[in-house]
Design a protein around this motif. Structure first.
Motif, PDB file in Angstrom:
ATOM      1  N   GLY A  25      51.071 -32.952  66.440  1.00  0.00           N
ATOM      2  CA  GLY A  25      51.223 -33.233  68.054  1.00  0.00           C
ATOM      3  C   GLY A  25      50.003 -33.303  68.550  1.00  0.00           C
ATOM      4  O   GLY A  25      49.617 -33.044  69.807  1.00  0.00           O
ATOM      5  N   GLN A  26      48.901 -33.945  67.851  1.00  0.00           N
ATOM      6  CA  GLN A  26      47.360 -33.952  68.623  1.00  0.00           C
ATOM      7  C   GLN A  26      46.964 -32.329  68.999  1.00  0.00           C
ATOM      8  O   GLN A  26      45.835 -32.424  69.809  1.00  0.00           O
ATOM      9  CB  GLN A  26      47.582 -34.939  69.540  1.00  0.00           C
ATOM     10  N   ARG A  27      47.356 -31.354  68.106  1.00  0.00           N
ATOM     11  CA  ARG A  27      46.711 -30.318  68.469  1.00  0.00           C
ATOM     12  C   ARG A  27      46.377 -29.628  67.040  1.00  0.00           C
ATOM     13  O   ARG A  27      47.070 -29.890  66.169  1.00  0.00           O
ATOM     14  CB  ARG A  27      47.864 -29.056  68.943  1.00  0.00           C
ATOM     15  N   ASP A  28      45.372 -28.702  67.225  1.00  0.00           N
ATOM     16  CA  ASP A  28      44.677 -28.180  65.852  1.00  0.00           C
ATOM     17  C   ASP A  28      45.557 -26.704  65.977  1.00  0.00           C
ATOM     18  O   ASP A  28      45.428 -25.956  66.903  1.00  0.00           O
ATOM     19  CB  ASP A  28      43.182 -27.885  65.857  1.00  0.00           C
ATOM     20  N   PHE A  29      46.113 -26.168  64.847  1.00  0.00           N
ATOM     21  CA  PHE A  29      46.829 -25.178  64.488  1.00  0.00           C
ATOM     22  C   PHE A  29      45.933 -24.168  63.531  1.00  0.00           C
ATOM     23  O   PHE A  29      45.862 -24.510  62.612  1.00  0.00           O
ATOM     24  CB  PHE A  29      48.268 -24.929  64.259  1.00  0.00           C
ATOM     25  N   HIS A  30      45.242 -23.433  64.002  1.00  0.00           N
ATOM     26  CA  HIS A  30      44.229 -22.357  63.199  1.00  0.00           C
ATOM     27  C   HIS A  30      45.100 -21.097  62.538  1.00  0.00           C
ATOM     28  O   HIS A  30      45.388 -20.230  63.370  1.00  0.00           O
ATOM     29  CB  HIS A  30      43.107 -21.721  63.924  1.00  0.00           C
ATOM     30  N   ALA A  31      45.291 -21.096  61.474  1.00  0.00           N
ATOM     31  CA  ALA A  31      46.260 -20.115  60.622  1.00  0.00           C
ATOM     32  C   ALA A  31      45.242 -19.521  59.874  1.00  0.00           C
ATOM     33  O   ALA A  31      44.406 -19.796  59.145  1.00  0.00           O
ATOM     34  CB  ALA A  31      47.271 -20.572  59.860  1.00  0.00           C
ATOM     35  N   GLY A  32      45.203 -18.114  59.992  1.00  0.00           N
ATOM     36  CA  GLY A  32      44.308 -17.105  59.166  1.00  0.00           C
ATOM     37  C   GLY A  32      44.397 -15.585  59.434  1.00  0.00           C
ATOM     38  O   GLY A  32      45.537 -15.315  59.962  1.00  0.00           O
ATOM     39  N   ILE A  33      43.510 -14.921  59.372  1.00  0.00           N
ATOM     40  CA  ILE A  33      43.574 -13.526  59.491  1.00  0.00           C
ATOM     41  C   ILE A  33      42.587 -12.933  60.486  1.00  0.00           C
ATOM     42  O   ILE A  33      41.366 -13.534  60.578  1.00  0.00           O
ATOM     43  CB  ILE A  33      43.146 -12.829  58.065  1.00  0.00           C
ATOM     44  N   LEU A  34      42.982 -12.359  61.429  1.00  0.00           N
ATOM     45  CA  LEU A  34      42.302 -11.895  62.499  1.00  0.00           C
ATOM     46  C   LEU A  34      42.456 -10.429  62.666  1.00  0.00           C
ATOM     47  O   LEU A  34      43.752  -9.959  62.860  1.00  0.00           O
ATOM     48  CB  LEU A  34      42.397 -12.752  63.871  1.00  0.00           C
ATOM     49  N   HIS A  35      41.304  -9.297  62.754  1.00  0.00           N
ATOM     50  CA  HIS A  35      41.291  -8.025  62.682  1.00  0.00           C
ATOM     51  C   HIS A  35      42.641  -7.571  61.481  1.00  0.00           C
ATOM     52  O   HIS A  35      43.301  -6.965  62.122  1.00  0.00           O
ATOM     53  CB  HIS A  35      41.772  -7.593  63.997  1.00  0.00           C
ATOM     54  N   GLY A  36      42.775  -8.214  60.526  1.00  0.00           N
ATOM     55  CA  GLY A  36      43.680  -7.706  59.359  1.00  0.00           C
ATOM     56  C   GLY A  36      45.104  -8.172  59.582  1.00  0.00           C
ATOM     57  O   GLY A  36      45.832  -7.798  58.869  1.00  0.00           O
ATOM     58  N   GLN A  37      45.272  -9.102  60.624  1.00  0.00           N
ATOM     59  CA  GLN A  37      46.677  -9.291  60.855  1.00  0.00           C
ATOM     60  C   GLN A  37      46.743 -10.972  60.727  1.00  0.00           C
ATOM     61  O   GLN A  37      45.826 -11.844  61.040  1.00  0.00           O
ATOM     62  CB  GLN A  37      46.904  -9.136  62.490  1.00  0.00           C
ATOM     63  N   SER A  38      47.972 -11.356  60.157  1.00  0.00           N
ATOM     64  CA  SER A  38      47.933 -12.887  59.728  1.00  0.00           C
ATOM     65  C   SER A  38      48.543 -13.563  61.440  1.00  0.00           C
ATOM     66  O   SER A  38      49.477 -12.820  61.675  1.00  0.00           O
ATOM     67  CB  SER A  38      49.064 -13.033  58.690  1.00  0.00           C
ATOM     68  N   CYS A  39      47.687 -14.590  61.617  1.00  0.00           N
ATOM     69  CA  CYS A  39      48.108 -15.163  62.835  1.00  0.00           C
ATOM     70  C   CYS A  39      47.879 -16.756  62.890  1.00  0.00           C
ATOM     71  O   CYS A  39      47.054 -17.023  62.101  1.00  0.00           O
ATOM     72  CB  CYS A  39      47.638 -14.274  63.878  1.00  0.00           C
ATOM     73  N   VAL A  40      48.351 -17.461  63.842  1.00  0.00           N
ATOM     74  CA  VAL A  40      48.057 -18.859  64.153  1.00  0.00           C
ATOM     75  C   VAL A  40      47.635 -18.838  65.636  1.00  0.00           C
ATOM     76  O   VAL A  40      48.178 -18.234  66.526  1.00  0.00           O
ATOM     77  CB  VAL A  40      49.248 -19.510  64.061  1.00  0.00           C
ATOM     78  N   ILE A  41      46.194 -19.402  65.718  1.00  0.00           N
ATOM     79  CA  ILE A  41      45.883 -19.669  67.137  1.00  0.00           C
ATOM     80  C   ILE A  41      45.978 -21.207  67.474  1.00  0.00           C
ATOM     81  O   ILE A  41      45.281 -22.050  66.522  1.00  0.00           O
ATOM     82  CB  ILE A  41      44.337 -19.201  67.322  1.00  0.00           C
ATOM     83  N   ALA A  42      46.464 -21.456  68.631  1.00  0.00           N
ATOM     84  CA  ALA A  42      46.449 -22.712  69.097  1.00  0.00           C
ATOM     85  C   ALA A  42      46.335 -22.829  70.457  1.00  0.00           C
ATOM     86  O   ALA A  42      46.513 -22.329  71.312  1.00  0.00           O
ATOM     87  CB  ALA A  42      47.661 -23.499  68.625  1.00  0.00           C
ATOM     88  N   LEU A  43      45.554 -24.366  70.773  1.00  0.00           N
ATOM     89  CA  LEU A  43      45.281 -24.813  72.281  1.00  0.00           C
ATOM     90  C   LEU A  43      46.377 -25.549  72.506  1.00  0.00           C
ATOM     91  O   LEU A  43      46.750 -26.424  72.069  1.00  0.00           O
ATOM     92  CB  LEU A  43      44.064 -25.455  72.118  1.00  0.00           C
ATOM     93  N   SER A  44      47.139 -24.795  73.494  1.00  0.00           N
ATOM     94  CA  SER A  44      48.326 -25.724  74.129  1.00  0.00           C
ATOM     95  C   SER A  44      48.067 -26.883  75.018  1.00  0.00           C
ATOM     96  O   SER A  44      48.740 -27.724  74.856  1.00  0.00           O
ATOM     97  CB  SER A  44      49.352 -24.736  74.984  1.00  0.00           C
ATOM     98  N   ARG A  45      46.782 -26.817  75.679  1.00  0.00           N
ATOM     99  CA  ARG A  45      46.365 -27.659  76.470  1.00  0.00           C
ATOM    100  C   ARG A  45      47.278 -27.249  77.787  1.00  0.00           C
ATOM    101  O   ARG A  45      48.090 -26.391  77.856  1.00  0.00           O
ATOM    102  CB  ARG A  45      46.729 -29.134  76.355  1.00  0.00           C
ATOM    103  N   ILE A  46      47.002 -27.940  79.054  1.00  0.00           N
ATOM    104  CA  ILE A  46      47.613 -27.365  80.195  1.00  0.00           C
ATOM    105  C   ILE A  46      48.869 -28.066  80.769  1.00  0.00           C
ATOM    106  O   ILE A  46      49.026 -29.306  80.414  1.00  0.00           O
ATOM    107  CB  ILE A  46      46.685 -27.726  81.179  1.00  0.00           C
ATOM    108  N   GLY A  47      49.787 -27.325  81.239  1.00  0.00           N
ATOM    109  CA  GLY A  47      51.106 -27.953  81.744  1.00  0.00           C
ATOM    110  C   GLY A  47      52.435 -27.449  80.879  1.00  0.00           C
ATOM    111  O   GLY A  47      52.107 -27.001  79.595  1.00  0.00           O
ATOM    112  N   LYS A  48      53.492 -27.393  81.469  1.00  0.00           N
ATOM    113  CA  LYS A  48      54.778 -26.866  80.869  1.00  0.00           C
ATOM    114  C   LYS A  48      55.068 -27.638  79.617  1.00  0.00           C
ATOM    115  O   LYS A  48      55.493 -27.114  78.647  1.00  0.00           O
ATOM    116  CB  LYS A  48      55.997 -26.800  81.638  1.00  0.00           C
ATOM    117  N   VAL A  49      54.908 -29.091  79.524  1.00  0.00           N
ATOM    118  CA  VAL A  49      55.480 -29.790  78.357  1.00  0.00           C
ATOM    119  C   VAL A  49      54.459 -29.515  77.128  1.00  0.00           C
ATOM    120  O   VAL A  49      55.131 -29.307  76.154  1.00  0.00           O
ATOM    121  CB  VAL A  49      55.232 -31.444  78.707  1.00  0.00           C
TER     122      VAL A  49
END
Ligand code: ADE
Length: 236
Positions: A25-49
Motif C-alpha cells: 500500500g505504498q508503505r514500507d514495513f520494517h520487520a526485525g529485532i529491536l531491543h531483543g523483541q521481534s517487531c514491525v515498524i511502519a509509517l502510517s502517514r497522516i490521517g484516519k484512512v
C-alpha cells in the motif's frame, strides 16, 4: 509499531537488527529485532484512512499480536502543555457524525463510539514514560513535563483555532488531546481483537499558534521523545 511522521521512526528503524523491508500500500514495513523483541515498524502517514489501512496491513500481512502508536498531539485539557506526554485510555473519532441516523461520534453499525486502549500495554507504556520523563527537557516555563492519562480524540483535521478548540472541549469535556490517527487504529484493533495502546507527546495546544508550535516541536524534540519512550518500552 506505527507512527504518522518520518521523524518519529527514523532512529528506531536504524537500530533494528535482522531488518527486512516489505512494501504494501505504498508503505514500507520494517520487520526485525529491536531491543531483543521481534517487531514491525511502519509509517502510517497522516490521517484516519492512512492509519486504519496501515493497522489492517500489520494485522493481516504480519500477524502482529499488538499495535502501539507513538506520535505527537495537540493538547486540549487545561493542564496539558507542550512537552507533556499523554497516554490514551479511550479514543473517539471527533469528526464522525451520522446524526440523526446514529448518535454523534458513534461508528455506524458497530454501535460504539469510545474504544478502550489495552490496560496492560498502556501500563507498560506508562512505565516507559515514567523512566524517560525525569531526563526530558523542562517546559517553556521551566517546570518538568507531566504524564496525563485519559481520552484522545482523532479526526481528519489539524485543529488550530480557539473556536474549534472550544467547540471540541464543549462536546467532549474530558478530552485531553487531539490527533489525526489514533481512534482509527483503535477501531481496527477492536474489530480484530488485537490489543492497542498509544502514547502522544504534546507538540502544540491546537490554537492559533498550533502550526508554528507543531513545526518547532517536530524539528527539535519529536524524534528523541519517540525514540526514548519506545526504547524504554521494549527494553525496560
Ligand atoms: N497532532 C499534533 N497537533 C495536532 C493538532 N493540533 N490537531 C490534530 N492533530 C495534531
Amino acid at each position: 509499531m506505527l507512527a504518522a511522521l518520518p521523524e518519529e521512526i527514523a532512529g528506531l528503524v536504524e537500530q533494528m537488527s535482522s531488518r527486512r523491508v516489505a512494501r504494501w500500500g505504498q508503505r514500507d514495513f520494517h520487520a526485525g529485532i529491536l531491543h531483543g523483541q521481534s517487531c514491525v515498524i511502519a509509517l502510517s502517514r497522516i490521517g484516519k484512512v492512512a492509519a486504519a489501512a496501515s493497522a489492517a496491513t500489520l494485522i493481516h500481512r504480519f500477524d502482529v499480536k499488538a499495535i502501539v502508536f507513538s506520535g505527537v498531539a495537540g493538547g486540549m485539557g487545561p493542564a496539558v502543555r507542550v512537552g507533556d506526554v499523554v497516554l490514551a485510555e479511550a479514543l473517539i473519532q471527533h469528526d464522525l457524525d451520522a446524526s440523526p441516523l446514529f448518535p454523534r461520534f458513534e461508528v455506524p453499525l458497530l454501535g460504539q463510539s469510545r474504544f478502550k486502549a489495552d490496560p496492560g500495554l498502556t501500563g507498560r507504556l506508562a512505565q516507559a514514560v515514567g523512566a524517560f520523563l525525569p531526563r526530558a527537557p523542562v517546559l517553556e516555563d521551566g517546570s518538568p513535563p507531566r504524564l496525563h492519562r485519559g481520552m484522545i480524540a482523532s479526526g481528519d483535521r489539524f485543529v488550530s483555532g480557539d473556536t474549534e478548540r472550544a467547540a471540541l472541549r464543549r462536546a467532549l469535556p474530558d478530552l485531553l488531546a487531539v490527533d489525526m490517527e489514533g481512534a482509527a487504529v483503535a477501531q481496527v484493533c477492536y474489530e480484530h481483537d488485537v490489543p492497542f495502546a498509544m502514547v502522544r507527546t504534546i507538540s502544540d495546544t491546537a490554537d492559533e499558534h498550533a502550526a508554528a508550535s507543531f513545526a518547532r516541536f517536530l524539528a527539535e524534540r519529536a524524534a528523541p521523545y519517540a525514540q526514548a519512550i519506545f526504547s524504554a518500552f521494549l527494553a525496560p
